[in-house]
Motif scaffolding. Structure first.
Motif, short mmCIF file in Angstrom:
data_model
loop_
_atom_site.label_atom_id
_atom_site.label_comp_id
_atom_site.label_asym_id
_atom_site.label_seq_id
_atom_site.Cartn_x
_atom_site.Cartn_y
_atom_site.Cartn_z
N SER A 24 -0.24 -6.49 -0.72
CA SER A 24 -0.19 -5.88 -2.05
C SER A 24 -1.58 -5.48 -2.52
CB SER A 24 0.46 -6.83 -3.06
OG SER A 24 -0.30 -8.02 -3.19
N ARG A 25 -2.58 -6.30 -2.22
CA ARG A 25 -3.95 -5.96 -2.62
C ARG A 25 -4.44 -4.72 -1.89
NH1 ARG A 25 -5.96 -5.76 -6.27
NH2 ARG A 25 -8.12 -6.18 -5.73
N ALA A 26 -4.08 -4.59 -0.60
CA ALA A 26 -4.48 -3.39 0.15
C ALA A 26 -3.84 -2.15 -0.44
CB ALA A 26 -4.08 -3.55 1.62
N THR A 27 -2.56 -2.27 -0.82
CA THR A 27 -1.87 -1.14 -1.45
C THR A 27 -2.54 -0.78 -2.77
OG1 THR A 27 0.23 -1.76 -0.44
CG2 THR A 27 0.33 -0.33 -2.37
N GLN A 28 -2.90 -1.79 -3.57
CA GLN A 28 -3.53 -1.54 -4.87
C GLN A 28 -4.89 -0.88 -4.71
OE1 GLN A 28 -3.39 -5.53 -6.28
NE2 GLN A 28 -1.19 -5.46 -6.69
N VAL A 29 -5.66 -1.33 -3.71
CA VAL A 29 -6.97 -0.72 -3.47
C VAL A 29 -6.81 0.75 -3.12
CG1 VAL A 29 -8.93 -0.67 -1.88
CG2 VAL A 29 -8.15 -2.85 -2.82
N PHE A 30 -5.81 1.06 -2.30
CA PHE A 30 -5.60 2.45 -1.90
C PHE A 30 -5.13 3.30 -3.07
CE2 PHE A 30 -3.21 6.02 -0.34
CZ PHE A 30 -3.97 6.49 0.72
N THR A 31 -4.07 2.86 -3.75
CA THR A 31 -3.50 3.70 -4.80
C THR A 31 -4.41 3.81 -6.02
OG1 THR A 31 -2.23 1.78 -5.57
CG2 THR A 31 -1.10 3.32 -4.12
N SER A 32 -5.24 2.79 -6.26
CA SER A 32 -6.15 2.87 -7.40
C SER A 32 -7.33 3.79 -7.11
CB SER A 32 -6.67 1.48 -7.77
OG SER A 32 -7.46 0.93 -6.73
N ARG A 33 -7.46 4.22 -5.88
CA ARG A 33 -8.54 5.14 -5.51
C ARG A 33 -8.01 6.51 -5.11
NH1 ARG A 33 -10.96 2.67 -8.24
NH2 ARG A 33 -12.60 1.16 -7.91
N CYS A 34 -6.73 6.78 -5.43
CA CYS A 34 -6.12 8.05 -5.07
C CYS A 34 -5.36 8.63 -6.26
CB CYS A 34 -5.15 7.87 -3.89
SG CYS A 34 -5.97 7.55 -2.33
N PHE A 35 -5.11 9.92 -6.17
CA PHE A 35 -4.30 10.62 -7.17
C PHE A 35 -3.12 11.25 -6.44
CE2 PHE A 35 -8.56 10.44 -8.83
CZ PHE A 35 -8.38 10.16 -10.19
#
Length: 277
Positions: A24-35
């Motif tokens: 979940s943290r990996a997903t959050q890192v990715f999506t919080s840095r993308c649009f």
């Protein structure tokens, strides 16, 4: 641009030292840095702009500006007007109508009509003062059926696990419930601090009628008034949040954000129960 966040949990499950928390943290890192760009159906990494934090009262916004080549093609417009030189699509960070004062943080809105769940799952935080937050009381109609059966059998002092499972299976198999599940009309039934989903009482009534026609519950299991049933479900959910808060261990990964997630949910339930007290 890629669909990486949806592959990360599967990829991380292969690693013996990783678990759902790391996934979940990996997903959050990715999506919080993308649009996410709806037109293309893709996530875009935009370094620099991705540092803008969320606000429900932002002073800026992001835009994707496409050239005529992307939208219609030059040939469709060349005969009627003079076109600018070919250019690539642009991702823009634009100040709001009031501008951005010197020294102020530049903020954007990640989602103005989202409850807390998308913020927590995609970005790893829970925003404060979220007017769109709500409590999902029944994620699906079958969850409501399970709660209904449990309540009816408990009232009849016949709530053994075998009886519960048998009654649930019989009620879930009725044509009324099957048709409603297939239509998706009673998915994600929610309550807010001052109201409940307009579909909620209709769903309870449907299940009640299905139970009567199927005769799948003991005759001594009295019918349940719709609003009473919903409020009892709210009390149970509130108790589960309170129990989770009392058992939370400090220092456990994710404990602080979990507490921040539960607090407004508890306040919603408390306000609704007080209003209907």
């Amino acid at each position: 641009m890629c669909d990486l966040p949806w592959r990360l949990p599967c990829a991380l499950s292969i690693c013996p030292v990783c678990n759902s928390f790391f996934a979940s943290r990996a997903t959050q890192v990715f999506t919080s840095r993308c649009f996410f760009e709806p037109a293309a159906g893709c996530h875009m990494a935009v370094p620099g702009v991705d540092m803008a934090n969320h606000s429900f009262a932002p002073n800026a916004e992001v835009r994707v500006r496409h050239s005529v080549d992307y939208v219609q093609g030059r040939s469709a417009l060349e005969e009627v007007c003079e076109l600018p030189p070919p250019s690539p699509s642009l991702f823009q960070l634009v100040a709001g109508p009031d501008g951005v004062r010197k020294g102020d943080e530049v903020t954007i809105c990640y989602g103005s009509a989202w409850p807390s769940e998308p913020f927590l799952l995609l970005f790893g935080f829970v925003p404060e003062d979220n007017k769109a937050d709500a409590v999902v009381l029944f994620p699906s109609l079958l969850d409501l059926v399970a709660a209904y059966v449990t309540r009816r059998l408990a009232a009849a002092s016949d709530d053994s696990s075998d009886e519960l499972q048998s009654a649930f299976d019989a009620l879930a198999a009725t044509q009324q419930v099957q048709d409603a599940c297939a239509s998706g009309q009673f998915e994600r039934l929610v309550v807010t601090a001052d109201s409940m989903d307009a579909r909620m009482l209709d769903a309870v009534e449907l299940v009640e009628r299905a139970a009567q026609r199927a005769s799948c519950l003991p005759t001594q299991a009295a019918n349940i008034e719709g609003l009473t049933f919903v409020l009892e479900a709210c009390r149970e959910r509130l108790e589960s949040f309170q129990l989770a808060s009392s058992e939370a261990l400090p220092g456990v990964p994710g404990a602080a954000v979990a507490a921040a997630f539960r607090k407004p949910k508890q306040q919603i339930l408390e306000a609704l129960l007080q209003m209907n007290g």
